[in-house]
Design a protein around this motif. Structure first.
Motif, mmCIF file in Angstrom:
data_model
loop_
_atom_site.group_PDB
_atom_site.id
_atom_site.type_symbol
_atom_site.label_atom_id
_atom_site.label_comp_id
_atom_site.label_asym_id
_atom_site.label_seq_id
_atom_site.Cartn_x
_atom_site.Cartn_y
_atom_site.Cartn_z
ATOM 1 N N VAL A 165 1.337 10.410 1.868
ATOM 2 C CA VAL A 165 0.500 11.286 0.951
ATOM 3 C C VAL A 165 1.501 11.939 0.140
ATOM 4 C CG1 VAL A 165 -0.936 13.519 1.324
ATOM 5 C CG2 VAL A 165 -0.973 11.929 3.012
ATOM 6 N N ASP A 166 0.878 11.940 -1.201
ATOM 7 C CA ASP A 166 1.654 12.574 -2.313
ATOM 8 C C ASP A 166 1.033 14.169 -2.522
ATOM 9 O OD1 ASP A 166 3.194 10.412 -2.337
ATOM 10 O OD2 ASP A 166 2.344 9.932 -4.597
ATOM 11 N N ILE A 167 2.184 15.210 -2.635
ATOM 12 C CA ILE A 167 1.775 16.547 -2.795
ATOM 13 C C ILE A 167 2.160 16.922 -4.066
ATOM 14 C CG2 ILE A 167 1.554 18.910 -1.854
ATOM 15 C CD1 ILE A 167 2.052 17.409 0.860
ATOM 16 N N PRO A 194 0.752 -1.161 -0.032
ATOM 17 C CA PRO A 194 0.038 -0.071 -0.186
ATOM 18 C C PRO A 194 0.993 1.080 0.120
ATOM 19 C CG PRO A 194 -0.860 -1.342 1.670
ATOM 20 C CD PRO A 194 0.445 -2.110 1.040
ATOM 21 N N HIS A 195 0.292 2.133 -0.438
ATOM 22 C CA HIS A 195 1.056 3.693 -0.469
ATOM 23 C C HIS A 195 0.845 4.345 0.820
ATOM 24 C CE1 HIS A 195 1.089 8.077 -1.494
ATOM 25 N NE2 HIS A 195 2.262 7.517 -1.922
ATOM 26 N N PHE A 196 2.149 4.164 1.637
ATOM 27 C CA PHE A 196 2.053 4.523 2.993
ATOM 28 C C PHE A 196 2.633 6.212 3.053
ATOM 29 C CE2 PHE A 196 2.462 0.108 4.071
ATOM 30 C CZ PHE A 196 1.142 -0.153 4.566
ATOM 31 N N PRO A 211 6.816 15.286 -10.858
ATOM 32 C CA PRO A 211 7.260 16.123 -9.439
ATOM 33 C C PRO A 211 6.096 16.120 -8.407
ATOM 34 C CG PRO A 211 7.003 17.719 -11.071
ATOM 35 C CD PRO A 211 6.539 16.232 -11.825
ATOM 36 N N HIS A 212 6.523 15.522 -7.280
ATOM 37 C CA HIS A 212 5.795 15.617 -6.064
ATOM 38 C C HIS A 212 6.538 15.321 -4.977
ATOM 39 C CE1 HIS A 212 5.866 11.234 -6.633
ATOM 40 N NE2 HIS A 212 5.444 11.036 -5.446
ATOM 41 N N LEU A 213 6.184 15.780 -3.687
ATOM 42 C CA LEU A 213 6.624 15.345 -2.398
ATOM 43 C C LEU A 213 5.686 14.060 -2.042
ATOM 44 C CD1 LEU A 213 8.287 15.762 0.120
ATOM 45 C CD2 LEU A 213 6.491 17.460 0.960
ATOM 46 N N HIS A 214 6.505 13.178 -1.596
ATOM 47 C CA HIS A 214 5.800 12.223 -0.761
ATOM 48 C C HIS A 214 6.204 12.253 0.600
ATOM 49 C CE1 HIS A 214 4.740 7.807 0.170
ATOM 50 N NE2 HIS A 214 5.550 8.114 1.332
ATOM 51 N N TRP A 215 5.018 12.538 1.395
ATOM 52 C CA TRP A 215 5.132 12.891 2.682
ATOM 53 C C TRP A 215 4.792 11.708 3.741
ATOM 54 C CZ3 TRP A 215 1.608 16.506 6.046
ATOM 55 C CH2 TRP A 215 2.248 16.721 7.439
HETATM 56 ZN ZN LIG Z 1 3.954 8.731 -2.464
#
Ligand SMILES: [Zn+2]
Length: 282
Positions: free
Chosen positions: A179-181, A175-177, A255-259
């Motif tokens: 939040v992508d911004i 799972p995607h653990f 481009p994104h931040l995975h937080w």
């Molecule tokens: Zn992510």
């Protein structure tokens, strides 16, 4: 700003044991802040000095009475929080059941095959890098940066939520653990709360520019796919300090931040601990 999803547990409401003895001092009151969902961080505060245990294991308590723990993303059993006051030695047991969540299913196609199923030599590198991240999150330090609600670390638009079941090029994956911004490359990433840097690596295979921040008592946040790092290991951080820049390094389609957020190795949803429901627009 409305305070988000707060609740207070007075020990009195929760303890049947102390009810009958009318001369006994009241059981230890404490407050808990957090949404109480699967994947949420809970921030507790004792009203008077005492000890706290979660499922029989001691939690560290700050001199001000703060402590933290999490509910796992798929936790189905209640967690038992045991609070004992130093003054009277009274104990209250509180069984806290996480509210279940339904997670999305997300299919991502067109990723380079070497990123989805890495060859063995690359897998070795990934395992080594993951080991460094795990090690960074083993410490239990005395900071209380976790005690106040978090800010969003960057401006942008949420492009992927926490817990989504990921199917990459048709293959089911973890799972995607986080939040992508989504934000333009080079957008500034700021510390969402006080803490210190415990890992700063410019070029991990899957996660690109990777930073882990320690907020104390096992609460960590992580910043992935950065194009540039602006911190080094050991650096003390104040809320709002620059961490790095948004990028698409590692396994990223844009481009994104995975937080990410953790309580030790437990993966938590950082969007449940923020002051506002979503970040400001980039
Ligand atoms: Zn992510």
């Amino acid at each position: 700003m409305i305070e988000r999803r707060s609740f207070l547990i007075s020990g009195i409401a929760f303890t049947a044991a102390a009810k009958s003895a009318c001369a006994t001092p009241p059981p230890p009151p404490f407050s808990l802040r957090g949404t109480r969902e699967q994947g949420s961080l809970l921030v507790g505060k004792l009203v008077e000095p005492g000890k706290v245990m979660l499922d029989g294991k001691p939690l560290s308590v700050s001199p001000d009475g703060y402590f933290a723990f999490g509910f796992d993303y798929d936790q189905k059993a209640a967690a038992r929080l045991t609070v004992t006051t130093t003054r009277y030695g009274l104990t209250s047991n509180n069984d806290l059941m996480p509210v279940p969540r339904t997670y999305e299913v997300q299919r991502i196609n067109g990723l380079p095959e070497t990123l989805v199923t890495p060859p063995p030599d690359i897998q070795k590198r990934i395992n080594r890098e993951n080991g460094m991240i795990v090690e960074a999150r083993e410490r239990d330090t005395s900071g209380i940066g976790f005690a106040e609600p978090f800010d969003w670390p960057t401006a942008g638009i949420i492009s992927s939520v926490f817990g989504s079941q990921r199917i990459l090029n048709g293959k089911p994956k973890a799972p995607h653990f986080g939040v992508d911004i989504a934000a333009p490359e080079g957008t500034a990433i700021h510390a969402p709360a006080d803490g210190s840097i415990v890992l700063a690596e410019a070029d991990f295979y899957l996660t690109g520019g990777t930073t882990v921040m320690d907020h104390g008592h096992g609460v960590f946040t992580m910043y992935i796919h950065q194009s540039a790092l602006k911190v080094r290991v050991g650096q003390a951080m104040k809320r709002g300090d620059l961490i790095g820049l948004v990028g698409k390094k590692g396994r990223a389609t844009g481009p994104h931040l995975h937080w990410g957020m953790n309580w030790f190795q437990m993966k938590l949803d950082p969007s449940l601990s923020t002051r506002t429901a979503s970040p400001s627009k980039a």
